[in-house]
Write a protein that holds these residues in place. Structure first.
Motif, PDB file in Angstrom:
ATOM      1  N   GLY B  17     -28.394 -33.190 -55.932  1.00  0.00           N
ATOM      2  CA  GLY B  17     -29.492 -33.890 -55.301  1.00  0.00           C
ATOM      3  C   GLY B  17     -30.843 -33.681 -55.946  1.00  0.00           C
ATOM      4  O   GLY B  17     -31.780 -34.395 -55.618  1.00  0.00           O
ATOM      5  N   SER B  18     -30.981 -32.703 -56.845  1.00  0.00           N
ATOM      6  CA  SER B  18     -32.330 -32.415 -57.327  1.00  0.00           C
ATOM      7  C   SER B  18     -32.693 -33.334 -58.479  1.00  0.00           C
ATOM      8  O   SER B  18     -31.859 -33.695 -59.305  1.00  0.00           O
ATOM      9  CB  SER B  18     -32.457 -30.953 -57.732  1.00  0.00           C
ATOM     10  OG  SER B  18     -31.555 -30.673 -58.748  1.00  0.00           O
ATOM     11  N   ALA B  19     -33.972 -33.713 -58.514  1.00  0.00           N
ATOM     12  CA  ALA B  19     -34.419 -34.698 -59.486  1.00  0.00           C
ATOM     13  C   ALA B  19     -34.952 -34.050 -60.748  1.00  0.00           C
ATOM     14  O   ALA B  19     -35.242 -34.738 -61.713  1.00  0.00           O
ATOM     15  CB  ALA B  19     -35.492 -35.582 -58.862  1.00  0.00           C
ATOM     16  N   LEU B  89     -29.577 -40.680 -57.039  1.00  0.00           N
ATOM     17  CA  LEU B  89     -29.403 -39.389 -56.361  1.00  0.00           C
ATOM     18  C   LEU B  89     -28.859 -39.570 -54.951  1.00  0.00           C
ATOM     19  O   LEU B  89     -28.044 -38.780 -54.490  1.00  0.00           O
ATOM     20  CB  LEU B  89     -30.739 -38.642 -56.330  1.00  0.00           C
ATOM     21  CG  LEU B  89     -31.270 -38.237 -57.701  1.00  0.00           C
ATOM     22  CD1 LEU B  89     -32.622 -37.576 -57.566  1.00  0.00           C
ATOM     23  CD2 LEU B  89     -30.312 -37.305 -58.394  1.00  0.00           C
ATOM     24  N   HIS B  90     -29.294 -40.637 -54.251  1.00  0.00           N
ATOM     25  CA  HIS B  90     -28.769 -40.909 -52.908  1.00  0.00           C
ATOM     26  C   HIS B  90     -27.257 -41.060 -52.975  1.00  0.00           C
ATOM     27  O   HIS B  90     -26.507 -40.431 -52.243  1.00  0.00           O
ATOM     28  CB  HIS B  90     -29.316 -42.211 -52.343  1.00  0.00           C
ATOM     29  CG  HIS B  90     -30.795 -42.248 -52.181  1.00  0.00           C
ATOM     30  ND1 HIS B  90     -31.652 -42.024 -53.217  1.00  0.00           N
ATOM     31  CD2 HIS B  90     -31.552 -42.488 -51.106  1.00  0.00           C
ATOM     32  CE1 HIS B  90     -32.886 -42.130 -52.770  1.00  0.00           C
ATOM     33  NE2 HIS B  90     -32.858 -42.407 -51.489  1.00  0.00           N
ATOM     34  N   LEU B  93     -25.326 -37.914 -53.768  1.00  0.00           N
ATOM     35  CA  LEU B  93     -25.112 -37.033 -52.615  1.00  0.00           C
ATOM     36  C   LEU B  93     -23.998 -37.574 -51.722  1.00  0.00           C
ATOM     37  O   LEU B  93     -23.137 -36.824 -51.263  1.00  0.00           O
ATOM     38  CB  LEU B  93     -26.398 -36.907 -51.811  1.00  0.00           C
ATOM     39  CG  LEU B  93     -27.352 -35.834 -52.307  1.00  0.00           C
ATOM     40  CD1 LEU B  93     -28.651 -35.896 -51.547  1.00  0.00           C
ATOM     41  CD2 LEU B  93     -26.729 -34.466 -52.133  1.00  0.00           C
TER      42      LEU B  93
END
Lengths: 307, 212
Positions: B17-19, B89-90, B93
């Motif tokens: 999830g981390s950008a 990222l959405h 997850l």
């Protein structure tokens, strides 16, 4: 139905009187962390008293929906509070009330949205659409965590779910995971800091605050008080996970409950002080992460029971 | 013990999830710390030299050496911090959630003796491996592929430590050798891709052809 009238009276009294105090405590904690003195602890009560004495103004384009919405929202949230056990048994309890609890909170949200669309302000419509989007995602995680509670306690009544001193529990991993997702849901549902800033003054960035711009006087008081009760319910729910409520009410149980809730309020205040608000486009990601944590809790609970 | 497993899995999701690359690396380091503490939390661990060795060595490698190496290459190759996902990222997850369900379903088919670890170790290991694969597929930069590989490796490590009682040396060698080799190969690769093409996007590699 419970048979203890004194217990019910105390439950209702706490439910009706205490919630604004915790709003004040959160604000005080935030002020303390920021190095300010802050408003007095009882400020929310003063605000409510001031609003009750004021008159109401309605928009010309608004219909009857705006007029009845505040009362419906308040009644829905307060009646949800009757199902959540604070000491021993809740005033009203039956099999399946866990669903009713969730849906009463959803009724409150629904009328907030409806009234926001009704007044015909573009800002409020924008806030309502945001609330609807984020609400759909956070309710997913909320329902999943309720399912975990049902699975682990073999009961669909909130009263029996939290009557768990008899059954088992304590510091199991499932409950810490659940606490994390419920805490994040609490922040999202009550428009607290990482999702929404309750003190912002810019309509474009608001979510909850922008939907209530058109209320005034007693109506605004109802909305603010309802928001306080909702926060109180989520706090009580989350804190009961880590520290189950006392089986019967007593002076010390009430004091203990008060201390737990104060601890929770201070925790919320600290979390709000140390986190920055995430960008609006990032909020769904946070909520999806929350959903995945709830899913993980569900899987751990299910695999632990060997299904 | 179960806390460590849950922490390790949550860290896998943190990498999904981390950008930013920095927080990815930190999450992998923390995951390594969770995993290397796991052998110590079993009964009689402090009297068992194999488990003690495994814990200290894996802590040094997974939590100290490799993240330091990655941060160093991050600085030297002047890689930008954004992770450049091919799947947003959405969705990553959500996909991770799907993999989690799959891992827990599949774990029912493994009847492994997990003693002295809790049975939760099998689905968690499977899920971490799956997330590692997912990271390998869904991110384009070479350094995120190293991170995906490390997550994958951590999952394999979790499977491996359940066998520590029977084949201690094999597990230890297996765990450390391929890890080190992998990271060194990747480190060299990143360096070379960066020097030749001025960036570390592996999508460019698909355009390579034999000269005619």
């Amino acid at each position: 139905m419970a048979s203890d009238p004194v217990g019910i009276a105390i439950h209702c009294a706490i439910l009706l009187v205490l919630p604004p105090f915790f709003l004040g405590l959160i604000a005080k904690t935030k002020a303390f962390v920021a190095g300010r003195k802050g408003a007095p602890l009882l400020q929310p009560y003063f605000d409510l008293g001031k609003l009750v004495r004021k008159g109401m103004v309605y928009s010309d384009v608004a219909s009857w929906i705006v007029r009845i919405a505040p009362v419906i929202i308040l009644v829905a949230i307060v009646s949800a509070g009757l199902f959540l056990p604070l000491f021993g048994k809740a005033p009203i309890h039956f099999e399946g009330d866990i669903i009713l609890f969730a849906y009463l909170l959803a009724v409150g949200r629904f009328w907030t949205l409806l009234a926001a669309w009704d007044v015909g302000s573009s800002f409020e419509g924008m806030g309502a659409s945001r609330e609807a989007t984020f609400g759909a995602l956070s309710e997913l995680a909320f329902f999943l965590s309720l399912i975990v509670l049902v699975l682990t306690s073999h009961s669909t009544s909130l009263t029996e779910v939290f009557y768990w001193k008899l059954t088992h529990f304590g510091w199991q991993p499932v409950f810490l995971l659940l606490f994390v997702t419920l805490f994040l849901t609490l922040l999202a549902e009550n428009s607290r800091m990482p999702v929404d800033d309750p003190t912002t003054h810019l309509e474009l960035t608001m979510i909850h605050e922008v939907m209530i711009l058109d209320y005034s006087g007693v109506d605004l008081g109802c909305i603010l008080y309802g928001a306080g009760v909702k926060l109180f319910l989520f706090m009580a729910l989350a804190v009961s996970l880590l520290w189950p409520p006392a089986a019967v009410w007593s002076g010390s149980a009430v004091a203990l409950f008060f201390c737990k809730m104060c601890g929770m309020a201070v925790l919320i205040g600290i979390v709000e002080s140390v986190t920055a608000r995430v960008r609006l486009v990032k909020v769904p990601q946070l909520l999806i992460a929350n959903f995945v944590i709830a899913l993980f809790a569900l899987l751990v609970a299910v695999s632990g029971r060997g299904i | 013990m179960e806390w460590l497993l849950i922490g390790a899995l949550l860290m896998a999701f943190a990498t999904l999830g981390s950008a930013r690359l920095g927080s990815c690396i930190r999450a992998v380091a923390l995951q390594g710390a969770c995993l290397s503490l796991a052998p110590l939390c079993t009964v009689g661990a402090l009297a068992d030299p194999h488990r003690l060795f495994l814990a200290t060595a894996s802590f040094l490698i997974k939590t100290v050496a490799i993240p330091a190496l990655l941060f160093k290459s991050l600085r030297q190759a002047k890689i930008q911090q954004a992770v450049a996902p091919t799947i947003s990222l959405h969705l990553s997850l959500l996909g991770g959630g799907g993999l989690l369900v799959g891992a827990f379903l599949a774990a029912g088919n493994f009847s492994l003796p997990t003693d002295p670890y809790p049975p939760l170790i099998v689905p968690v290991a499977l899920a971490i491996i799956a997330v590692g694969f997912f990271l390998l597929i869904a991110r384009t930069k070479a350094i995120t592929q190293v991170i995906g590989f490390l997550v994958l490796e951590n999952g394999v490590f979790l499977f491996g430590i359940t066998l520590l009682g029977e084949f201690p040396l094999t597990v230890e060698l297996g765990v450390f050798l391929d890890l080190l080799v992998g990271v060194f190969v990747m480190g060299i690769m990143i360096h070379h891709i960066n020097r030749t093409f001025d960036h570390v996007d592996t999508k460019a590699l698909t355009a390579l052809k034999d000269s005619e």
